[in-house]
Design a protein around this motif. Structure first.
Motif, mmCIF file in Angstrom:
data_model
loop_
_atom_site.group_PDB
_atom_site.id
_atom_site.type_symbol
_atom_site.label_atom_id
_atom_site.label_comp_id
_atom_site.label_asym_id
_atom_site.label_seq_id
_atom_site.Cartn_x
_atom_site.Cartn_y
_atom_site.Cartn_z
ATOM 1 N N UNK A 64 0.844 -1.168 -0.088
ATOM 2 C CA UNK A 64 0.061 0.150 -0.004
ATOM 3 C C UNK A 64 0.689 1.267 -0.363
ATOM 4 N N UNK A 65 1.147 1.767 -0.948
ATOM 5 C CA UNK A 65 2.028 3.286 -1.286
ATOM 6 C C UNK A 65 1.539 4.616 -0.238
ATOM 7 N N UNK A 66 0.774 4.265 0.239
ATOM 8 C CA UNK A 66 -0.306 5.146 0.899
ATOM 9 C C UNK A 66 -1.027 4.144 2.016
ATOM 10 N N UNK A 67 -1.065 4.775 3.170
ATOM 11 C CA UNK A 67 -1.506 4.666 4.707
ATOM 12 C C UNK A 67 -1.224 6.393 5.304
ATOM 13 N N UNK A 68 -3.385 6.067 6.340
ATOM 14 C CA UNK A 68 -2.559 6.783 7.131
ATOM 15 C C UNK A 68 -3.837 6.857 8.465
ATOM 16 N N UNK A 69 -3.592 6.399 9.734
ATOM 17 C CA UNK A 69 -4.241 6.155 10.675
ATOM 18 C C UNK A 69 -4.446 7.554 11.796
ATOM 19 N N UNK A 70 -5.851 7.281 12.295
ATOM 20 C CA UNK A 70 -6.302 8.625 12.906
ATOM 21 C C UNK A 70 -5.043 9.273 14.379
ATOM 22 N N UNK A 71 -4.432 8.125 14.580
ATOM 23 C CA UNK A 71 -4.088 8.539 15.697
ATOM 24 C C UNK A 71 -2.332 8.628 15.712
ATOM 25 N N UNK A 72 -1.724 9.294 15.663
ATOM 26 C CA UNK A 72 -0.418 9.468 15.413
ATOM 27 C C UNK A 72 0.379 7.985 16.833
ATOM 28 N N UNK A 73 0.807 7.201 15.696
ATOM 29 C CA UNK A 73 1.689 6.388 16.044
ATOM 30 C C UNK A 73 2.733 6.440 17.995
ATOM 31 N N UNK A 74 2.998 5.916 18.931
ATOM 32 C CA UNK A 74 3.578 6.480 18.977
ATOM 33 C C UNK A 74 4.692 5.746 19.995
ATOM 34 N N UNK A 75 6.350 6.049 19.626
ATOM 35 C CA UNK A 75 7.463 4.878 19.585
ATOM 36 C C UNK A 75 7.765 3.916 20.687
ATOM 37 N N UNK A 76 7.911 2.870 20.953
ATOM 38 C CA UNK A 76 7.975 2.793 22.255
ATOM 39 C C UNK A 76 10.200 2.451 22.263
ATOM 40 N N UNK A 77 10.243 2.332 23.804
ATOM 41 C CA UNK A 77 11.374 2.406 23.679
ATOM 42 C C UNK A 77 11.916 1.285 24.124
ATOM 43 N N UNK A 78 11.044 0.116 24.082
ATOM 44 C CA UNK A 78 11.081 -1.065 23.489
ATOM 45 C C UNK A 78 11.812 -1.909 22.424
ATOM 46 N N UNK A 79 11.400 -0.514 21.432
ATOM 47 C CA UNK A 79 11.914 -0.757 20.179
ATOM 48 C C UNK A 79 13.454 -0.645 19.603
ATOM 49 N N UNK A 80 13.565 -0.406 20.872
ATOM 50 C CA UNK A 80 15.201 0.035 20.285
ATOM 51 C C UNK A 80 16.080 -0.711 21.535
ATOM 52 N N UNK A 81 15.365 -1.466 22.086
ATOM 53 C CA UNK A 81 15.722 -1.877 23.149
ATOM 54 C C UNK A 81 16.389 -2.806 22.239
ATOM 55 N N UNK A 82 14.941 -3.453 21.680
ATOM 56 C CA UNK A 82 15.312 -4.558 20.911
ATOM 57 C C UNK A 82 16.022 -4.939 19.316
ATOM 58 N N UNK A 83 15.804 -3.291 19.419
ATOM 59 C CA UNK A 83 17.312 -3.669 17.965
ATOM 60 C C UNK A 83 18.515 -3.514 18.209
#
Length: 237
Positions: free
Chosen positions: A203-222
């Motif tokens: 899907x070249x275009x995707x939009x959501x009503x609420x902003x996506x929250x970045x989780x620190x867990x993602x950085x730790x997992x990376x």
């Protein structure tokens, strides 16, 4: 249910969605369950929840562009806090090589046009949808020992997103209807993704009503994955 369906993809062939689609296109299935094929198209393209499909997926087509709008099914938790996306939209380009699900929705929408825009609302009772897809799976894969359900589509879409390095975690969260970029970790696996070919539909275009929250867990997992990869390379060297 989600975690139970995650390993089911291991037992399904890579083209399981195409195989289900071909079976659902057979006259006996189209005559006995006329709502099934459009519902399969929405599941294939968006990986939405059955409850979201029960709310109705709105399809709009203008020219060679198709837009699907979904109303979220999990928007607040038990304490009334924000959870998930109330609405989200995905846009797809339609051409001669388009996925059969896109071609079907494009053709069905053409029957309903308002001010030059073709429109269609696809809806399906979630319990009947579950039973229909289970039966369709048994008919398509009679020797398969796992059950194919609507949630398999959701896990497959998540797997496709994880397998595509060009898709950011933020956009993946929008497609899945999540509020956090960490939530997709519970769905699918990159090893089962379709890496931009075959059943994979970008899907070249995707939009959501609420902003996506970045989780620190993602950085730790990376960081953990990077360190693990370095240790494996060191041992192999």
């Amino acid at each position: 249910m989600g975690k139970a369906k995650k390993p089911a993809l291991k037992l399904l062939p890579p083209d399981w969605r195409e195989a289900l689609w071909r079976q659902a296109c057979e006259p006996q299935w189209r005559e006995s369950r006329p709502q099934l094929l459009p519902a399969l198209a929405i599941l294939w393209l968006t990986g939405c929840r059955s409850a979201e499909l029960a709310n109705g997926a709105h399809v709009a087509v203008r020219g060679d562009y198709l837009l699907i709008r979904l109303k979220g099914a999990k928007c607040v938790d038990a304490e009334g806090r924000e959870r998930g996306q109330p609405t989200r939209m995905m846009g797809f380009a339609i051409d001669a090589e388009a996925n059969p699900a896109l071609k079907l929705l494009h053709a069905l929408s053409a029957h309903y046009a308002v001010d030059g825009t073709a429109q269609l609302t696809v809806t399906h009772d979630k319990d009947y949808l579950y039973n229909s897809i289970v039966q369709l799976g048994k008919s398509t894969f009679p020797r398969l020992r796992t059950r194919v359900s609507p949630y398999c589509f959701r896990h497959q879409v998540a797997s496709d997103l994880k397998a595509d390095p060009s898709v950011s975690l933020e956009d993946a969260a929008k497609v899945m209807g999540h509020l956090s970029d960490y939530s997709i970790g519970s769905y699918g696996h990159a090893a089962h993704g379709r890496k931009g070919q075959g059943g994979r539909v970008r899907a070249p275009f995707v939009q959501a009503a609420r902003p996506i929250k970045h989780s620190p867990k993602v950085d730790r997992l990376s960081r953990f994955k990077l360190a693990s990869a370095k240790r494996r390379d060191h041992k192999q060297g």
